[in-house]
Design a protein around this motif. Sequence first.
Motif, short mmCIF file in Angstrom:
data_model
loop_
_atom_site.label_atom_id
_atom_site.label_comp_id
_atom_site.label_asym_id
_atom_site.label_seq_id
_atom_site.Cartn_x
_atom_site.Cartn_y
_atom_site.Cartn_z
N HIS A 260 0.84 -1.21 0.00
CA HIS A 260 0.00 0.00 0.00
C HIS A 260 0.87 1.26 0.00
CE1 HIS A 260 -3.91 -1.88 0.39
NE2 HIS A 260 -3.37 -2.75 1.22
N VAL A 261 1.96 1.21 0.77
CA VAL A 261 2.87 2.36 0.82
C VAL A 261 3.46 2.59 -0.57
CG1 VAL A 261 5.02 3.26 1.81
CG2 VAL A 261 3.45 1.98 3.25
N TYR B 54 -2.49 6.36 8.86
CA TYR B 54 -2.26 7.67 8.23
C TYR B 54 -2.49 7.57 6.72
CZ TYR B 54 0.68 11.11 5.86
OH TYR B 54 1.15 12.05 5.00
N LEU B 55 -1.98 6.47 6.15
CA LEU B 55 -2.10 6.28 4.71
C LEU B 55 -3.57 6.13 4.30
CD1 LEU B 55 0.05 5.85 2.42
CD2 LEU B 55 -0.51 3.45 2.59
N LEU B 56 -4.32 5.39 5.12
CA LEU B 56 -5.73 5.17 4.81
C LEU B 56 -6.53 6.47 4.88
CD1 LEU B 56 -6.54 1.85 6.71
CD2 LEU B 56 -6.21 2.18 4.28
N LEU B 57 -6.10 7.37 5.78
CA LEU B 57 -6.83 8.62 5.97
C LEU B 57 -6.47 9.66 4.91
CD1 LEU B 57 -6.66 8.90 9.87
CD2 LEU B 57 -8.59 8.16 8.46
N LYS B 58 -5.37 9.39 4.19
CA LYS B 58 -4.99 10.34 3.13
C LYS B 58 -6.04 10.31 2.03
CE LYS B 58 -1.00 10.79 1.15
NZ LYS B 58 0.35 10.49 0.60
N LYS B 59 -6.45 11.50 1.58
CA LYS B 59 -7.57 11.56 0.63
C LYS B 59 -7.23 10.99 -0.75
CE LYS B 59 -9.93 15.44 2.70
NZ LYS B 59 -10.07 16.88 2.67
N ASN B 60 -5.99 11.17 -1.17
CA ASN B 60 -5.68 10.83 -2.56
C ASN B 60 -5.17 9.40 -2.74
OD1 ASN B 60 -3.36 11.22 -1.23
ND2 ASN B 60 -2.34 12.48 -2.79
N TYR B 61 -5.40 8.49 -1.74
CA TYR B 61 -4.95 7.13 -1.93
C TYR B 61 -6.13 6.16 -2.07
CZ TYR B 61 -3.08 2.53 -1.27
OH TYR B 61 -2.78 1.22 -1.45
N ASN B 62 -6.10 5.38 -3.16
CA ASN B 62 -7.12 4.36 -3.38
C ASN B 62 -6.47 3.08 -3.85
OD1 ASN B 62 -9.80 5.29 -2.87
ND2 ASN B 62 -9.44 6.80 -4.48
#
Lengths: 334, 305
Positions: free
Chosen positions: A267-268, A324-332
Amino acid sequence: MKRIAIFGFMLLGLGLLTYWGLAIGSFKATFTDIINTLVNYNPENPVHFAIWHLRLPRLLLALLVGGALAFSGYLMQAMVNNALADPYILGTASGASLGASMSIGGFISTTWAGLYLPPLFALTGAFVVTLLVILLGYRQGKLIPSQLLLGGIAVSSFLTAMVSLFTFLSGSESALRSILFWSMGDFGRADWAMLPYLAITLLIGLSIFFFLQKELHILYLGAERASTIGVSVTRTRWLMLGVVSVLTGFSVALAGSVGFVGLIIPHVTRGLLGLTHKANLLVCALLGGLFMMSCDILSRLIYPPAGLPIGIITSFFGVPFFVYLLLKKNYNFS
Amino acid sequence: MFVYTLSFRWRQCGLLFALIGLSLSLACERKRAPRQEIEFITVTDDLGRKIDIARQPQRIMALAPSATEMLYAVADEQTIIGRTQHCDYPVRVKEKPMVNTYPLDYEKLVLLRPDLVFTVVGITSVEEAAKLQELNIPVYYQQFEKVTDIFRGLEDIGRLLHREKRAKYVTDSLKNELAQLEVKNNTDPLKVLAITWQDPIYVYGQNTLFTDKLRYLGAENAVTATFAQPYPALTREYILKANPDVLLGGTFAEMNKTFFRQYPELKKIKAYQQKRIFAATDNLMARPSPRVIASIRELKQFLQK
């Protein structure tokens, strides 16, 4: 440009972590000691001996196991098209833990002809269980991802109960702690002889999917659309499964089942480079290795000399970053 | 049919109430009996817990094999009413009824009705002791960090059981034997490492009885740092740096086939080079009991080889 910057940072990180990992331990080692060990090794010098025979194999094992698990996680997520997949969904880790705990707990022999057997039992457990889960997910010549996932969960739950039973029945506190180290990972056993198995398999796996990454990324569209585009879904899935099984089996047999790396690092990687970047596979493996090296160094610094079971550190530092990564808006994922 | 069902249910209810009544009356009987017939005194154990125990305990047992050995050294054997699954010394202890301690078999303990139970800190949890207290079974904790703690422990047992003379006789004999074994003014102490498990490598740490045993022999524990756990896990590097003169954990032949095959780097340590690797008797090493002198004697033999 971004790719070059990322590779630059990773190589810098690799250099720093290698230096740090080689410098800490019971013997004090300076920068000169490390360089001398690498260019002018003297086996009679205890610092050189410790760096070459103990610290370097340990660091390399961490790098390889991290790389193998992260790469396997990347393949599994693409194969079952599910963001929650990790290399252990095939039951590999539970199978290895069962093999090791049966031996450590005293239910089958720990040694034979002087050979220390738990890693061998772990490897056998890993492969037998992976094969069983694959059989559960196999129907009419095809692998059914949902069936594979459910089969893996069911078998893993059963095996976890078995491991708990052997842990409960094991005779001594030391055996309990030993099983715990197996269940959560440990690089303390590392030596040079272990490294080629994982290094060669990882290299072969990365090479295969470097050439097949187009097919790999098309699988994100779903099996039907991928078939329509002309991807041989069944062949690609079998290849992925083969590589993941061997890599995960070796990783778990050599270092125990280290959790979370195979889930978060893919995911990272996608968060850094995007869903289908050409460099994803290589970056994912390298990031996994670096993450594991950092966790190993941290575990030794926090709880010297032997360090904490590595799975505790990977979860402790991995989970907040993952959230933190999940909460980032631009990650899917897709 | 309805009449039959109704009468059957009434009979069931009657039986149930009778059983409840019987168990309640038995429970009250059990709770009341000791308080009415036995005189109690308050004592403080090694954890600083104040507990009420019978002035003259008649039914005693221990929840640790080492504590059982302590009881056999001091108490009247007729008053020892049970043992744990691990108790194997003296051999005749196996004739006593067994109580499983993992998990603790409360029912068996209630059945045996001990009026005092001895245990060792770290073996029985404080929660288990509290639950036993609720069942009117007082638990007396003992703690052993030094060899002299064992002598004090034996004297404590003697005092609690009114066997002071026997306890003094035992401790005096042990102290005499220890004085004969003691090595004084050793200027070049040997470093000894004792392994309890091979993967990961667990050892006897600095804060264990083992360190004190070695002190009497003019030797020292190769583990010099004090870790949070009494039996810490060590890295191969730590052992290389400690470079022990003597290694305990198995015979040279056994260790050469297993431990040193798994960790060939450790062949550099003095103990391997000089073949000073020995199999110490597990129970003697691990148990803080009157056999501590036998353990020190065994260690002395190894150090002299």
